[in-house]
Design an enzyme around this catalytic site. Structure first.
Site, short mmCIF file in Angstrom:
data_model
loop_
_atom_site.label_atom_id
_atom_site.label_comp_id
_atom_site.label_asym_id
_atom_site.label_seq_id
_atom_site.Cartn_x
_atom_site.Cartn_y
_atom_site.Cartn_z
N GLU A 47 0.90 -1.17 0.01
CA GLU A 47 0.00 0.18 0.17
C GLU A 47 0.83 1.18 -0.24
O GLU A 47 0.47 2.22 -0.73
CB GLU A 47 -0.92 0.20 1.23
CG GLU A 47 -2.12 -1.02 1.05
CD GLU A 47 -2.89 -0.79 -0.23
OE1 GLU A 47 -3.10 0.27 -0.73
OE2 GLU A 47 -3.72 -1.79 -0.57
N TYR A 130 -6.53 7.01 3.44
CA TYR A 130 -6.81 6.16 2.50
C TYR A 130 -5.92 4.62 3.16
O TYR A 130 -6.63 3.65 3.14
CB TYR A 130 -6.13 6.07 1.26
CG TYR A 130 -6.03 5.01 0.30
CD1 TYR A 130 -7.02 4.10 -0.16
CD2 TYR A 130 -4.56 4.41 0.25
CE1 TYR A 130 -6.98 2.97 -0.81
CE2 TYR A 130 -4.55 3.29 -0.29
CZ TYR A 130 -5.52 2.47 -0.82
OH TYR A 130 -5.52 1.35 -1.45
N ASP A 148 -9.66 5.36 -2.78
CA ASP A 148 -8.45 5.95 -3.54
C ASP A 148 -8.93 6.66 -4.86
O ASP A 148 -10.17 6.87 -5.06
CB ASP A 148 -7.20 4.69 -3.72
CG ASP A 148 -8.10 3.88 -5.00
OD1 ASP A 148 -9.27 3.90 -4.97
OD2 ASP A 148 -7.20 3.14 -5.70
N CYS A 207 -17.98 0.23 -19.99
CA CYS A 207 -19.20 -0.07 -19.35
C CYS A 207 -20.31 -1.34 -19.81
O CYS A 207 -20.96 -1.62 -19.22
CB CYS A 207 -20.25 1.22 -19.59
SG CYS A 207 -19.66 2.95 -18.96
N CYS A 216 -25.48 2.40 -12.02
CA CYS A 216 -24.72 3.64 -12.41
C CYS A 216 -25.24 4.64 -12.91
O CYS A 216 -25.96 4.55 -14.14
CB CYS A 216 -23.31 3.19 -13.25
SG CYS A 216 -22.32 4.44 -13.67
#
Length: 356
Positions: A47, A130, A148, A207, A216
């Site tokens: 990370e 984060y 993030d 998409c 969405c």
DNA sequence: CATACGTGGGG
DNA sequence: TCCCCAAGTAT
């Protein structure tokens, strides 16, 4: 009686079970389902490295670090200079200094075991909003809101959030918290990031392939690319400086010194260089040299930083005796292990091309 | 909230 | 060439 459609998290997790990326620091969803959890040290290390850095770039560094320092205690016991040397080239060197400080804190104040909650992780050096949430979720399955850059993009599209970043981040964090399931929150966080990295991309998002397209709003409105809305960024100024590479004729060693701990390239190594000033005054010449010598110009290195562009004039000279001031001779075969940022490696390449 | 803080790859 | 951006943090 109509049947309620699956919640977003379920659709996403089913996709993740089939399409999770294979990453060196990741435990795949099937293994997690069998009760295997990742090593918090590896989660933390990955990370930190991944902050503002691509997966492709991180992979080789991650492998070298875990091979050289298998656990947090090993890293804590290493000299800082060795950690900076291993980090050289990754950028944002405060991360490396904080990484080492964090390892020492975990070793000395937490008995060598990472804290297990986002709130306690948050207090460690280099671990912010984060990263604390990510480690807590991925390593300990805490249902923390992991936000993030990927998640900012995914969530801003899901809800068609018009508030420009960074102001829009508040709403994004709230929405992410509402979406995060109590079951498999670690997989959910990784799934959101995988989705953002592979399908819900900044340009031309896929998409058609998206498992949560029915949820969405941006996709429904046919304008996914406009999100996230961002505040325009300021233009980057230019600066200029000079670097002076002293070369020992016998073995081609160069004279290096350590930069100040704070500021640009803090704690890293360099051949002596001037301050970097606003670029109106043209070439500095050898007036900025750290000591007199037969300095010869050998080109200008151009390097782009996040907030300015740098033109660094490079000079070289053969030097038999030790220059004044603190420093050390570094022969070419030692450069790999030196804490030399990419900029300084460019400088050496310009000044001593024959030795590379 | 704004700014400092690296680097490499892609369009 | 240039701009964007990539699992952000500290101040």
């Amino acid at each position: 009686m109509p049947i309620a459609p699956p919640p977003l998290s379920q659709d996403l997790l089913e996709w993740y079970d089939r399409h999770a990326r294979t990453l060196p620091w990741r435990v795949p969803p099937q293994a997690r389902a069998a009760g295997i959890m990742p090593d918090p040290y590896r989660v933390w290390l990955s990370e930190i490295m991944l902050q503002q850095t691509t997966v492709a770039t991180v992979k080789s560094y991650f492998a070298r670090f875990v091979n050289r320092w298998p656990g947090v205690t090993d890293l804590a016991e290493a000299p800082e200079a060795e950690v900076l040397g291993a980090w050289a080239g990754l950028g944002y060197y405060a991360r490396a200094r904080n990484l080492h400080a964090c390892a020492r804190t975990v070793a000395t104040e937490h008995g060598g075991a990472f804290p297990t909650t986002a709130a306690t992780l948050r207090a460690l050096p280099g671990i912010g909003e984060y990263t604390s949430a990510a480690i807590a979720a991925i390593a300990f399955d805490e249902p923390a809101a992991v936000v993030d850059g990927n998640v900012e993009r995914v969530v801003s599209r899901l809800f068609a959030i018009e508030t420009p970043l960074p102001a829009g981040k508040k709403e994004i964090r709230i929405r992410t918290g509402e979406l995060t399931p109590d079951l498999r929150p670690g997989d959910f966080a990784q799934a959101m990031m995988d989705l953002g990295a592979t399908i819900c991309t900044p340009t031309r998002p896929g998409c058609i392939l998206c498992p949560i397209r029915p949820h969405c709003r941006a996709a429904a409105e046919g304008r996914p690319e406009v999100f996230p809305v961002k505040k325009p960024k300021a233009e980057v100024p230019s600066r200029r400086g000079a670097a002076f590479v002293a070369i020992r004729p016998g073995d081609g060693a160069v004279w290096l010194r350590k930069r100040a701990t704070t500021g640009m390239l803090g704690g890293m190594s360099e051949p002596p260089s001037s301050n970097w000033n606003a670029r109106s005054d043209g070439e500095l010449g050898t007036t900025a040299a750290p000591f007199p010598a037969g300095w010869q110009a050998c080109g200008t290195v151009l390097h782009g930083f996040t907030h300015f562009k740098l033109a660094l004039d490079v000079y070289r000279a053969d030097i038999e005796h030790d220059p004044p001031g603190a420093g050390w001779w570094s022969p070419p075969e030692a450069w790999d292990g030196e804490a030399l940022p990419t900029l300084m490696r460019k400088v050496l390449a310009a000044a001593a091309p024959a030795t590379r």
